[in-house]
Write a protein that holds these residues in place. Structure first.
Motif, PDB file in Angstrom:
ATOM      1  N   ARG A 106     -10.135   1.610 -13.201  1.00 18.62           N
ATOM      2  CA  ARG A 106     -10.037   0.303 -12.543  1.00 18.62           C
ATOM      3  C   ARG A 106      -8.579  -0.087 -12.444  1.00 18.62           C
ATOM      4  NH1 ARG A 106     -11.697  -2.990  -9.076  1.00 18.62           N
ATOM      5  NH2 ARG A 106     -11.794  -5.174  -9.575  1.00 18.62           N
ATOM      6  N   VAL A 107      -8.170  -0.590 -11.277  1.00 15.46           N
ATOM      7  CA  VAL A 107      -6.795  -1.044 -11.089  1.00 15.46           C
ATOM      8  C   VAL A 107      -6.809  -2.344 -10.288  1.00 15.46           C
ATOM      9  CG1 VAL A 107      -6.437   0.388  -9.032  1.00 15.46           C
ATOM     10  CG2 VAL A 107      -4.473  -0.387 -10.322  1.00 15.46           C
ATOM     11  N   THR A 108      -5.931  -3.265 -10.706  1.00  9.51           N
ATOM     12  CA  THR A 108      -5.739  -4.505  -9.967  1.00  9.51           C
ATOM     13  C   THR A 108      -4.263  -4.612  -9.615  1.00  9.51           C
ATOM     14  OG1 THR A 108      -7.531  -5.582 -11.180  1.00  9.51           O
ATOM     15  CG2 THR A 108      -5.997  -7.019 -10.007  1.00  9.51           C
ATOM     16  N   TYR A 109      -3.998  -4.820  -8.328  1.00 11.71           N
ATOM     17  CA  TYR A 109      -2.642  -5.015  -7.834  1.00 11.71           C
ATOM     18  C   TYR A 109      -2.482  -6.496  -7.531  1.00 11.71           C
ATOM     19  CZ  TYR A 109      -3.409  -0.070  -6.756  1.00 11.71           C
ATOM     20  OH  TYR A 109      -3.733   1.258  -6.829  1.00 11.71           O
ATOM     21  N   ILE A 110      -1.349  -7.063  -7.919  1.00  6.58           N
ATOM     22  CA  ILE A 110      -1.070  -8.466  -7.632  1.00  6.58           C
ATOM     23  C   ILE A 110       0.301  -8.532  -6.968  1.00  6.58           C
ATOM     24  CG2 ILE A 110      -0.875 -10.795  -8.584  1.00  6.58           C
ATOM     25  CD1 ILE A 110      -2.341  -9.544 -11.121  1.00  6.58           C
ATOM     26  N   LEU A 111       0.326  -9.097  -5.774  1.00  5.95           N
ATOM     27  CA  LEU A 111       1.578  -9.253  -5.026  1.00  5.95           C
ATOM     28  C   LEU A 111       1.669 -10.672  -4.496  1.00  5.95           C
ATOM     29  CD1 LEU A 111       0.486  -6.132  -4.360  1.00  5.95           C
ATOM     30  CD2 LEU A 111       2.584  -6.142  -3.045  1.00  5.95           C
ATOM     31  N   PRO A 112       2.856 -11.279  -4.553  1.00  4.12           N
ATOM     32  CA  PRO A 112       3.023 -12.607  -3.975  1.00  4.12           C
ATOM     33  C   PRO A 112       2.941 -12.597  -2.446  1.00  4.12           C
ATOM     34  CG  PRO A 112       4.868 -12.054  -5.408  1.00  4.12           C
ATOM     35  CD  PRO A 112       4.023 -10.839  -5.286  1.00  4.12           C
ATOM     36  N   ASP A 113       3.196 -11.444  -1.834  1.00  5.70           N
ATOM     37  CA  ASP A 113       3.164 -11.321  -0.374  1.00  5.70           C
ATOM     38  C   ASP A 113       2.321 -10.110   0.001  1.00  5.70           C
ATOM     39  OD1 ASP A 113       3.572 -11.099   2.346  1.00  5.70           O
ATOM     40  OD2 ASP A 113       5.767 -11.003   2.217  1.00  5.70           O
ATOM     41  N   ARG A 114       1.097 -10.358   0.425  1.00  5.63           N
ATOM     42  CA  ARG A 114       0.182  -9.258   0.745  1.00  5.63           C
ATOM     43  C   ARG A 114       0.705  -8.374   1.868  1.00  5.63           C
ATOM     44  NH1 ARG A 114      -2.793 -13.841   2.992  1.00  5.63           N
ATOM     45  NH2 ARG A 114      -2.819 -13.624   5.250  1.00  5.63           N
TER      46      ARG A 114
ATOM     47  N   GLU B  44       3.437  -6.970   2.020  1.00  5.27           N
ATOM     48  CA  GLU B  44       4.215  -5.859   1.449  1.00  5.27           C
ATOM     49  C   GLU B  44       3.323  -4.739   0.915  1.00  5.27           C
ATOM     50  OE1 GLU B  44       8.436  -7.639   0.054  1.00  5.27           O
ATOM     51  OE2 GLU B  44       6.815  -7.924  -1.392  1.00  5.27           O
ATOM     52  N   PHE B  45       2.049  -5.010   0.736  1.00  8.17           N
ATOM     53  CA  PHE B  45       1.158  -4.031   0.114  1.00  8.17           C
ATOM     54  C   PHE B  45       1.130  -2.677   0.838  1.00  8.17           C
ATOM     55  CE2 PHE B  45      -3.365  -2.775  -1.145  1.00  8.17           C
ATOM     56  CZ  PHE B  45      -2.987  -2.331  -2.398  1.00  8.17           C
ATOM     57  N   PRO B  46       1.007  -2.618   2.161  1.00  6.42           N
ATOM     58  CA  PRO B  46       0.962  -1.301   2.827  1.00  6.42           C
ATOM     59  C   PRO B  46       2.187  -0.427   2.558  1.00  6.42           C
ATOM     60  CG  PRO B  46       0.169  -2.988   4.319  1.00  6.42           C
ATOM     61  CD  PRO B  46       0.739  -3.707   3.114  1.00  6.42           C
ATOM     62  N   ARG B  47       3.333  -1.041   2.301  1.00  9.22           N
ATOM     63  CA  ARG B  47       4.542  -0.258   2.005  1.00  9.22           C
ATOM     64  C   ARG B  47       4.397   0.513   0.706  1.00  9.22           C
ATOM     65  NH1 ARG B  47       8.804  -4.981   2.613  1.00  9.22           N
ATOM     66  NH2 ARG B  47       9.997  -3.637   1.245  1.00  9.22           N
ATOM     67  N   LEU B  48       3.472   0.097  -0.154  1.00  7.60           N
ATOM     68  CA  LEU B  48       3.287   0.742  -1.462  1.00  7.60           C
ATOM     69  C   LEU B  48       2.206   1.811  -1.439  1.00  7.60           C
ATOM     70  CD1 LEU B  48       3.447  -2.473  -3.666  1.00  7.60           C
ATOM     71  CD2 LEU B  48       5.324  -0.989  -2.892  1.00  7.60           C
ATOM     72  N   TRP B  49       1.444   1.878  -0.391  1.00  6.85           N
ATOM     73  CA  TRP B  49       0.319   2.817  -0.343  1.00  6.85           C
ATOM     74  C   TRP B  49       0.707   4.256  -0.640  1.00  6.85           C
ATOM     75  CZ3 TRP B  49      -2.646   0.732   4.550  1.00  6.85           C
ATOM     76  CH2 TRP B  49      -3.166  -0.528   4.248  1.00  6.85           C
ATOM     77  N   PRO B  50       1.826   4.776  -0.112  1.00  2.28           N
ATOM     78  CA  PRO B  50       2.167   6.167  -0.446  1.00  2.28           C
ATOM     79  C   PRO B  50       2.354   6.383  -1.955  1.00  2.28           C
ATOM     80  CG  PRO B  50       3.401   5.468   1.481  1.00  2.28           C
ATOM     81  CD  PRO B  50       2.739   4.233   0.918  1.00  2.28           C
ATOM     82  N   GLN B  51       3.037   5.458  -2.628  1.00  2.00           N
ATOM     83  CA  GLN B  51       3.226   5.587  -4.082  1.00  2.00           C
ATOM     84  C   GLN B  51       1.896   5.466  -4.822  1.00  2.00           C
ATOM     85  OE1 GLN B  51       6.450   3.619  -6.282  1.00  2.00           O
ATOM     86  NE2 GLN B  51       7.072   2.750  -4.320  1.00  2.00           N
ATOM     87  N   LEU B  52       1.084   4.519  -4.402  1.00  3.16           N
ATOM     88  CA  LEU B  52      -0.193   4.290  -5.077  1.00  3.16           C
ATOM     89  C   LEU B  52      -1.141   5.456  -4.874  1.00  3.16           C
ATOM     90  CD1 LEU B  52      -0.581   0.498  -4.269  1.00  3.16           C
ATOM     91  CD2 LEU B  52       0.341   1.565  -6.352  1.00  3.16           C
TER      92      LEU B  52
ATOM     93  N   THR C 224      -8.580  -3.497  -6.632  1.00  6.63           N
ATOM     94  CA  THR C 224      -8.524  -4.811  -6.003  1.00  6.63           C
ATOM     95  C   THR C 224      -7.065  -5.179  -5.821  1.00  6.63           C
ATOM     96  OG1 THR C 224     -10.562  -5.513  -7.100  1.00  6.63           O
ATOM     97  CG2 THR C 224      -9.125  -7.255  -6.275  1.00  6.63           C
ATOM     98  N   MET C 225      -6.752  -5.807  -4.676  1.00  6.87           N
ATOM     99  CA  MET C 225      -5.415  -6.344  -4.441  1.00  6.87           C
ATOM    100  C   MET C 225      -5.562  -7.851  -4.308  1.00  6.87           C
ATOM    101  SD  MET C 225      -2.720  -7.691  -2.656  1.00  6.87           S
ATOM    102  CE  MET C 225      -3.318  -7.926  -1.018  1.00  6.87           C
ATOM    103  N   ILE C 226      -4.765  -8.573  -5.075  1.00  9.50           N
ATOM    104  CA  ILE C 226      -4.789 -10.033  -5.072  1.00  9.50           C
ATOM    105  C   ILE C 226      -3.411 -10.538  -4.658  1.00  9.50           C
ATOM    106  CG2 ILE C 226      -5.029 -12.095  -6.522  1.00  9.50           C
ATOM    107  CD1 ILE C 226      -6.814 -10.342  -8.376  1.00  9.50           C
TER     108      ILE C 226
ATOM    109  N   ARG D 151       7.799  -8.985  -7.493  1.00 10.16           N
ATOM    110  CA  ARG D 151       7.095  -8.757  -6.227  1.00 10.16           C
ATOM    111  C   ARG D 151       5.885  -7.849  -6.374  1.00 10.16           C
ATOM    112  NH1 ARG D 151      11.872  -7.311  -2.219  1.00 10.16           N
ATOM    113  NH2 ARG D 151      10.197  -7.337  -0.694  1.00 10.16           N
ATOM    114  N   PHE D 152       5.643  -7.347  -7.597  1.00 14.12           N
ATOM    115  CA  PHE D 152       4.523  -6.429  -7.813  1.00 14.12           C
ATOM    116  C   PHE D 152       4.098  -6.490  -9.270  1.00 14.12           C
ATOM    117  CE2 PHE D 152       2.919  -2.228  -9.069  1.00 14.12           C
ATOM    118  CZ  PHE D 152       1.908  -2.036  -8.137  1.00 14.12           C
ATOM    119  N   GLU D 153       2.795  -6.512  -9.481  1.00 15.25           N
ATOM    120  CA  GLU D 153       2.233  -6.415 -10.826  1.00 15.25           C
ATOM    121  C   GLU D 153       0.972  -5.564 -10.741  1.00 15.25           C
ATOM    122  OE1 GLU D 153       0.868  -9.260 -14.578  1.00 15.25           O
ATOM    123  OE2 GLU D 153       1.985 -10.120 -12.906  1.00 15.25           O
TER     124      GLU D 153
END
Length: 127
Positions: A73-81, A83-91, A103-105, A115-117
């Motif tokens: 289980r993983v939860t991603y928390i970003l203040p600006d959703r 930006e999330f697609p920019r992290l997809w390759p790393q994730l 889940t992304m919140i 900017r990321f938790e």
């Protein structure tokens, strides 16, 4: 048996939590931001913060006898959703084998510069 793991972050002692708790074959990793906890510095870019957070999580899981491949289980928390697609390759590179429930919140974090938790739950590796 319950075991507590620290990353050395000053936040842990100040706030009163552990980076991870290992119990009954599970590893519960607290919300981890992009700080380099050895130097307590936070890079500006969301990609660099993600890289640091993933490295911290991987290190803690290793100390617990687990790995990114055992995350369920993983939860991603970003203040600006946005930006999330920019992290997809790393994730994808980090969790492509485990393919955990995720889940992304979008929410404000403890500091405006954060900017990321990420928070994960993993199984202790068998054997």
């Amino acid at each position: 048996m319950r075991r507590l793991i620290s990353s050395g972050s000053s936040f842990e002692a100040t706030i009163g939590y552990s980076r991870a708790v290992v119990q009954d074959g599970w590893v519960f990793v607290a919300g981890t931001t992009g700080y380099d906890y050895a130097t307590m510095t936070l890079p500006e870019g969301v990609e660099d913060q993600c890289r640091n957070a993933l490295a911290t999580v991987a290190q803690v899981l290793d100390q617990a006898g687990s790995s990114l491949d055992h995350v369920v289980r993983v939860t991603y928390i970003l203040p600006d959703r946005a930006e999330f697609p920019r992290l997809w390759p790393q994730l994808s590179a980090a969790f492509g084998t485990a393919r955990p429930a995720a889940t992304m919140i979008e929410a404000r974090l403890m500091e405006d510069a954060m900017r990321f938790e990420i928070e994960v739950t993993a199984r202790v590796a068998a054997g």
